[in-house]
Design a protein around this motif. Sequence first.
Motif, PDB file in Angstrom:
ATOM      1  N   GLU A 147      60.687   4.711  47.453  1.00 31.13           N
ATOM      2  CA  GLU A 147      60.066   4.876  48.764  1.00 31.13           C
ATOM      3  C   GLU A 147      59.557   3.551  49.320  1.00 31.13           C
ATOM      4  O   GLU A 147      58.980   3.513  50.409  1.00 31.13           O
ATOM      5  N   GLY A 148      59.762   2.469  48.554  1.00 27.20           N
ATOM      6  CA  GLY A 148      59.268   1.170  48.985  1.00 27.20           C
ATOM      7  C   GLY A 148      60.276   0.412  49.825  1.00 27.20           C
ATOM      8  O   GLY A 148      61.209   0.978  50.398  1.00 27.20           O
ATOM      9  N   ARG A 149      60.087  -0.907  49.867  1.00 25.92           N
ATOM     10  CA  ARG A 149      60.962  -1.764  50.649  1.00 25.92           C
ATOM     11  C   ARG A 149      62.115  -2.289  49.798  1.00 25.92           C
ATOM     12  O   ARG A 149      62.099  -2.180  48.572  1.00 25.92           O
ATOM     13  N   ILE A 150      63.101  -2.874  50.469  1.00 24.31           N
ATOM     14  CA  ILE A 150      64.230  -3.468  49.754  1.00 24.31           C
ATOM     15  C   ILE A 150      63.734  -4.522  48.778  1.00 24.31           C
ATOM     16  O   ILE A 150      64.184  -4.595  47.623  1.00 24.31           O
ATOM     17  N   LEU A 151      62.788  -5.341  49.213  1.00 24.39           N
ATOM     18  CA  LEU A 151      62.275  -6.408  48.364  1.00 24.39           C
ATOM     19  C   LEU A 151      61.591  -5.859  47.116  1.00 24.39           C
ATOM     20  O   LEU A 151      61.634  -6.485  46.050  1.00 24.39           O
ATOM     21  N   ASP A 152      60.980  -4.683  47.224  1.00 26.40           N
ATOM     22  CA  ASP A 152      60.369  -4.055  46.048  1.00 26.40           C
ATOM     23  C   ASP A 152      61.435  -3.719  45.004  1.00 26.40           C
ATOM     24  O   ASP A 152      61.240  -3.932  43.799  1.00 26.40           O
ATOM     25  N   GLY A 153      62.561  -3.196  45.468  1.00 28.19           N
ATOM     26  CA  GLY A 153      63.651  -2.873  44.552  1.00 28.19           C
ATOM     27  C   GLY A 153      64.222  -4.117  43.895  1.00 28.19           C
ATOM     28  O   GLY A 153      64.539  -4.116  42.698  1.00 28.19           O
TER      29      GLY A 153
ATOM     30  N   VAL B  39      81.629  -3.215  34.466  1.00 23.84           N
ATOM     31  CA  VAL B  39      80.478  -3.463  35.332  1.00 23.84           C
ATOM     32  C   VAL B  39      79.353  -2.535  34.885  1.00 23.84           C
ATOM     33  O   VAL B  39      79.465  -1.314  34.986  1.00 23.84           O
ATOM     34  N   ILE B  40      78.283  -3.123  34.357  1.00 27.12           N
ATOM     35  CA  ILE B  40      77.141  -2.351  33.857  1.00 27.12           C
ATOM     36  C   ILE B  40      75.882  -2.919  34.494  1.00 27.12           C
ATOM     37  O   ILE B  40      75.612  -4.120  34.397  1.00 27.12           O
ATOM     38  N   ASP B  41      75.109  -2.069  35.146  1.00 23.54           N
ATOM     39  CA  ASP B  41      73.938  -2.564  35.869  1.00 23.54           C
ATOM     40  C   ASP B  41      72.918  -1.448  36.008  1.00 23.54           C
ATOM     41  O   ASP B  41      73.059  -0.377  35.404  1.00 23.54           O
ATOM     42  N   VAL B  42      71.896  -1.684  36.819  1.00 23.54           N
ATOM     43  CA  VAL B  42      70.777  -0.745  36.913  1.00 23.54           C
ATOM     44  C   VAL B  42      71.151   0.565  37.582  1.00 23.54           C
ATOM     45  O   VAL B  42      70.357   1.511  37.564  1.00 23.54           O
ATOM     46  N   ARG B  43      72.340   0.654  38.169  1.00 24.84           N
ATOM     47  CA  ARG B  43      72.748   1.934  38.733  1.00 24.84           C
ATOM     48  C   ARG B  43      72.850   3.000  37.649  1.00 24.84           C
ATOM     49  O   ARG B  43      72.751   4.195  37.930  1.00 24.84           O
ATOM     50  N   ALA B  44      73.082   2.553  36.394  1.00 23.71           N
ATOM     51  CA  ALA B  44      73.183   3.495  35.282  1.00 23.71           C
ATOM     52  C   ALA B  44      71.827   4.071  34.889  1.00 23.71           C
ATOM     53  O   ALA B  44      71.743   4.927  34.013  1.00 23.71           O
ATOM     54  N   ARG B  45      70.759   3.554  35.521  1.00 22.27           N
ATOM     55  CA  ARG B  45      69.403   4.078  35.334  1.00 22.27           C
ATOM     56  C   ARG B  45      69.009   4.115  33.860  1.00 22.27           C
ATOM     57  O   ARG B  45      68.945   3.100  33.187  1.00 22.27           O
ATOM     58  N   GLU B  46      68.768   5.339  33.330  1.00 21.08           N
ATOM     59  CA  GLU B  46      68.240   5.454  31.973  1.00 21.08           C
ATOM     60  C   GLU B  46      69.208   4.949  30.918  1.00 21.08           C
ATOM     61  O   GLU B  46      68.807   4.587  29.813  1.00 21.08           O
TER      62      GLU B  46
ATOM     63  N   PRO C 282      70.087   1.459  50.963  1.00 19.83           N
ATOM     64  CA  PRO C 282      68.880   1.143  50.198  1.00 19.83           C
ATOM     65  C   PRO C 282      69.225   0.457  48.885  1.00 19.83           C
ATOM     66  O   PRO C 282      70.328   0.617  48.349  1.00 19.83           O
ATOM     67  N   HIS C 283      68.286  -0.309  48.376  1.00 11.73           N
ATOM     68  CA  HIS C 283      68.443  -0.879  47.040  1.00 11.73           C
ATOM     69  C   HIS C 283      68.285   0.251  46.030  1.00 11.73           C
ATOM     70  O   HIS C 283      67.446   1.145  46.206  1.00 11.73           O
ATOM     71  N   PRO C 284      69.081   0.269  44.959  1.00 12.81           N
ATOM     72  CA  PRO C 284      69.024   1.396  44.009  1.00 12.81           C
ATOM     73  C   PRO C 284      67.668   1.594  43.345  1.00 12.81           C
ATOM     74  O   PRO C 284      67.410   2.679  42.806  1.00 12.81           O
ATOM     75  N   LEU C 285      66.785   0.596  43.375  1.00  5.07           N
ATOM     76  CA  LEU C 285      65.487   0.725  42.716  1.00  5.07           C
ATOM     77  C   LEU C 285      64.314   0.700  43.692  1.00  5.07           C
ATOM     78  O   LEU C 285      63.162   0.674  43.254  1.00  5.07           O
ATOM     79  N   GLN C 286      64.559   0.723  44.980  1.00  2.38           N
ATOM     80  CA  GLN C 286      63.440   0.585  45.910  1.00  2.38           C
ATOM     81  C   GLN C 286      62.638   1.868  46.079  1.00  2.38           C
ATOM     82  O   GLN C 286      61.466   1.825  46.455  1.00  2.38           O
TER      83      GLN C 286
ATOM     84  N   THR D 204      62.646  -6.906  43.285  1.00  2.00           N
ATOM     85  CA  THR D 204      61.669  -7.393  42.305  1.00  2.00           C
ATOM     86  C   THR D 204      61.756  -6.599  41.007  1.00  2.00           C
ATOM     87  O   THR D 204      61.742  -7.172  39.907  1.00  2.00           O
ATOM     88  N   ARG D 205      61.844  -5.283  41.106  1.00  2.00           N
ATOM     89  CA  ARG D 205      61.967  -4.449  39.901  1.00  2.00           C
ATOM     90  C   ARG D 205      63.250  -4.776  39.147  1.00  2.00           C
ATOM     91  O   ARG D 205      63.267  -4.834  37.913  1.00  2.00           O
ATOM     92  N   GLU D 206      64.328  -4.980  39.893  1.00  2.00           N
ATOM     93  CA  GLU D 206      65.605  -5.263  39.246  1.00  2.00           C
ATOM     94  C   GLU D 206      65.559  -6.596  38.504  1.00  2.00           C
ATOM     95  O   GLU D 206      66.085  -6.712  37.390  1.00  2.00           O
TER      96      GLU D 206
END
Length: 313
Positions: A140-146, A86-93, A134-138, A148-150
Amino acid sequence: MKEPSPITVPSGIPALEAAAEAPVLEQPEVLVITGMSGAGRSRSAAVLEDLGWYVVDNLPAQMLTHLVGMLTSGPVGEGARRLAAVIDVRAREYFDALEGVLEQLRGSGVELRILFLDSSDEVLVRRFEQVRRPHPLQGEGRILDGITRERQLLSALREQADTIIDTSDLNVHDLARQVRAVVAGDHEDVLHVSVVSFGFKYGIPLDADHVVDVRFLANPYWISELRHLSGRDAPVRDYVLGRPGALVFVERYVDALEPVLSGYLQEEKRYVTVAVGCTGGKHRSVAISEAIGARLRDRGHRVQVTARDLGKE
């Protein structure tokens, strides 16, 4: 002091060639599980783990090549021929390196597939709100912002996916069925049935899904020639199964279990325990559990029969 003799090899054979090399095993099958947060990645990984895959969650992309190397050359590889990562945006950089890692693995001959889990924005927002995380990429924004970035980060990977599963309208059972379909042919869709005999005086097994009481049968304990034997011995087995109603009970009980076992499979239950009890767990329950197990095997089920309390008397 005499110096030890140098290590030599047969004439004409370089020492480097004489060194034993670790055997290289066949390339494993690798399934990369990725996709939107909240779309069912963890559930998909759990399904594969139940099917016998070697599963690693939240793996940095760069570690995937090292892990595949371990499976092909080390002792771990002998028992782990199928790897799900399982590889996803949680791995960040580390996630940015995934595309290069996948290209490298494909070039090495590894059988590589990508499973992408997706869902609508509306459903993802609702799922995050339900678990209050929270969404891992949100940020200080909203869940929907995270979300969208993802989607932006995953767009190229989604294009490369071998299989895309939209989980917007799926429950956990539907998702499990679709994941198993992705790896169809690797494992049979079977139920593991454990039939365990026990003595009521020692307590009912804690993990029992069904409890069978066979104390309605005559007890071989009161026959001196049979007392020291167990239900695995032919004289006791023949005595127990020869009692009026014994074989009829076994056949009808197994018949009654069939729709139950089929229902378990439909509901994604893969392990079931049938506990068969008599007074001490030595004679009647052992013989009947062996008979039930044999008939379940004849009907195509994967069965293990154990005698929990045998030897306690």
